[in-house]
Scaffold this motif. Sequence first.
Motif: not given
Length: 341
Positions: A81-90, A147-155
């Motif tokens: 689910m986390p990797l799917l979230a990153v993929f869909l954001c891309w 979150m730190e690994t996958l979303a820190s590029q945004y905020v």
Amino acid sequence: MKTIANFGGWMTKWFTCIVVAWAVLNYFLPELSLWAKSYTNYLLSIVLFGMGLTLDINDFKRIIKMPLMIIVGTIAHYVIMPLLAVFLCWVFHLDGMLAVGVILVGCCPSGTSSNVMSFLSRGDVALDVSIGLLSTLCAPFAIPILMETLASQYVEIPTQKIFLTAFQIVVIPVIAGVTVHTLFAKQVRMVTPALPAVSQLSILLIIGVVVAANNAKLISKETALLIPVVILHNLLGYLLGYIFSRLMHLVYPQGFRYAQQKAITFEVGMQDSALGATLALKAFAAFPIVAIPSTFFSVWHNISGSVLSAWWRRHDDRLGIDPNSLTGKAPEKSAEVSTAR
């Protein structure tokens, strides 16, 4: 108590419709729920305390007795689910706080609704409950790291705040509920029928807060992309969860039988969106828009889960598939052999 239980049963049956109606009402009358913005953590704690009241020590023993499927199912959830979230954001070119919100709901543990869907589809409810319990207890550690690994590029991710908030509203209430159940089992059985109604009312109020807080941005060009993203996130979660469980069946057929495959499918694809919304409002208080993906997910996964569980049940009945089937294949019909004379 019977009246409350009947009310809870009615809410469970119509919960998706009630959520939609309540969200629309709060969109036009935000003052209905906005007052509760400071109390969302307590509301979710009530839900998880209720979850703890339905558990006993045997639920924890089951994790020790059959650790492989439970641990593997939990890992699958926190990877897929986390990797799917990153993929869909891309794919959909989401960025900023909307991307953070999508990834946040992807990093949440499995939702309690999956237990109901697994039951309706004749899946392994005990496995479903165990994976849900373990993924929930892991949430205070898993969510900040992911979150730190996958979303820190945004905020900048407030990892410490996410950990402390998740620990306070997840682990402590669940453990407290289990302790109360263990010490006062007889009294707990008396109030158990009221728990679904209390939990659903709390979740409704959390959803109302999110809608009210995002009144100006809930329906806009900025958030329109979230609808296909949330739908695909959930449906692809089901698909990849099922494929994963089928692959595990090849490795360990007796452990990952048909009923277990159903449970893992729902455990992977359904998220604790109420936790996602609550963490968004607390950890990203200046950006309430982060909670919108969790709210959309809360509505959608109840719809998709109901449809999938109903389809699965009809499919099995039509083909005569035993719920305890090893492979999930329809039994072969014996062919009549005629001898020519």
